[in-house]
Design a protein around this motif. Structure first.
Motif, PDB file in Angstrom:
ATOM      1  N   ARG A   1     -13.307  18.325  -5.510  1.00 28.26           N
ATOM      2  CA  ARG A   1     -13.578  17.278  -6.495  1.00 28.26           C
ATOM      3  C   ARG A   1     -14.859  16.512  -6.163  1.00 28.26           C
ATOM      4  O   ARG A   1     -15.656  16.188  -7.052  1.00 28.26           O
ATOM      5  N   ASN A   2     -15.065  16.223  -4.869  1.00 26.74           N
ATOM      6  CA  ASN A   2     -16.247  15.450  -4.497  1.00 26.74           C
ATOM      7  C   ASN A   2     -17.527  16.266  -4.645  1.00 26.74           C
ATOM      8  O   ASN A   2     -18.557  15.745  -5.097  1.00 26.74           O
TER       9      ASN A   2
ATOM     10  N   ASP B   1     -13.087   9.970  -3.380  1.00 30.83           N
ATOM     11  CA  ASP B   1     -11.941  10.365  -4.207  1.00 30.83           C
ATOM     12  C   ASP B   1     -12.371  10.777  -5.614  1.00 30.83           C
ATOM     13  O   ASP B   1     -11.752  10.406  -6.610  1.00 30.83           O
ATOM     14  N   GLY B   2     -13.473  11.549  -5.684  1.00 24.59           N
ATOM     15  CA  GLY B   2     -13.926  12.070  -6.966  1.00 24.59           C
ATOM     16  C   GLY B   2     -14.668  11.088  -7.833  1.00 24.59           C
ATOM     17  O   GLY B   2     -14.922  11.368  -9.013  1.00 24.59           O
TER      18      GLY B   2
ATOM     19  N   LEU C   1     -18.460  16.688  -8.354  1.00 23.86           N
ATOM     20  CA  LEU C   1     -19.153  15.516  -8.875  1.00 23.86           C
ATOM     21  C   LEU C   1     -20.573  15.422  -8.314  1.00 23.86           C
ATOM     22  O   LEU C   1     -21.508  15.055  -9.035  1.00 23.86           O
TER      23      LEU C   1
END
Length: 301
Positions: free
Chosen positions: A144-145, A81-82, A148
């Motif tokens: 998002r993942n 979740d990021g 990162l």
């Protein structure tokens, strides 16, 4: 490489470390090494071994994508979740040293997928989904993942090792998303040449390297045929010494012989080794990380 020459190389590294000298040289061959657990948990000794090796590219193998979009590196939880959830809180700083002079490393890639996994099936479902976090937009879990992941690893490229899904539409959308995040895209095919040719056509200039598996299921692949089919020179790979008694796989001598032949027949720009984990396990005089890199570099320069 003899024990004496290994000692000389270590002295040279110590001198370079003291002087801040780069081990890279203009025109150096493209040489990559895939690695699993040691690249995550091996710490400074592994990073220093890679920096002194002569390999130009370090391939972080393998990032797995869960059905909910969580990322793992092999069996280690990595991003959810990021957020980074990995147990090695110093990993990003360790990876950052790979490109710090003195070093031969100038590129880091994250390899996605592997044989016997369903990572690209998960990607397909997430790309095509309709719920919260689906798709490839900035609010999606994949976006998002992987955003990162790039920040943590400093990765220059994302390597596609799809060995089962072969869904062109979702792979294209995923690749376009990654390219938008600043990744170059590379492939690691062993079969299904038409799929990879179509994916390359769809992604265009975002694809800058193709690593052809010439071991296991890809044994016997002809780099010249793949170069012709995909429209760019491929970088073939071999499996280092491995297995019981380290009796299987290629020694540096056979790597150099095979790579030299492919340089002559297909004009290969470089080569890669699978797998650093096995290089470590089977390490011996004349069979070190540097010996394998030197075998590739000597063959294709």
């Amino acid at each position: 490489m003899s024990i004496i020459s290994i000692g000389v190389r270590r002295v040279a590294l110590a001198v370079a470390l003291a002087g801040g000298v780069s081990l890279s040289a203009p025109g150096m061959a493209e040489s990559a090494v895939y690695g699993g657990g040691p690249f995550y948990s091996g710490g400074t000794p592994v990073m220093d071994d890679l920096r002194a090796s002569g390999f130009t590219t370090v391939m972080l193998w393998s990032v797995h994508v869960d059905t909910n979009g969580d990322l793992h590196l092999n069996d280690e939880p990595l991003i959810s979740d990021g957020n980074y959830v990995g147990p090695n809180t110093g990993w990003s700083a360790e990876l950052a040293t790979l490109k710090q002079a003195p070093t031969s490393v100038n590129r880091i890639e994250v390899s996605i997928g592997a044989g016997g996994t369903t990572d690209f099936e998960s990607i397909q479902a997430l790309v095509n989904g309709t719920g919260a976090g689906a798709g490839t937009g900035p609010d999606s879990i994949l976006y998002r993942n992987f955003q990162l992941l790039k920040q943590i690893t400093g990765a220059d490229a994302a390597n596609f090792d799809d060995e089962s899904a072969y869904d062109l539409a979702s792979a294209t959308a995923f690749g376009q998303m990654l390219a938008g995040l600043g990744y170059k895209i590379t492939f690691a095919p062993y079969t299904n040449r038409s799929f990879w040719a179509s994916l390359k056509a769809n992604l265009g200039s975002a694809v800058d390297k193709i690593y052809l598996q010439d071991y296991a299921g890809g044994t016997g692949n002809d780099p010249a045929q793949w170069t012709s089919a995909l429209g760019m020179p491929v970088i073939p790979g071999l499996w280092s010494k491995n297995g019981t008694g380290c009796s299987a796989g290629d020694s540096p001598a056979t790597v150099q012989s095979k790579m030299t032949a492919w340089k002559q027949s297909a004009g290969i720009p470089g080569g890669f080794m699978w797998l650093y984990d096995d290089i470590q396990k089977c390490s011996a005089p004349g069979r070190t990380t540097a010996d394998y890199a030197n075998a590739i570099n000597a063959a294709v320069q």
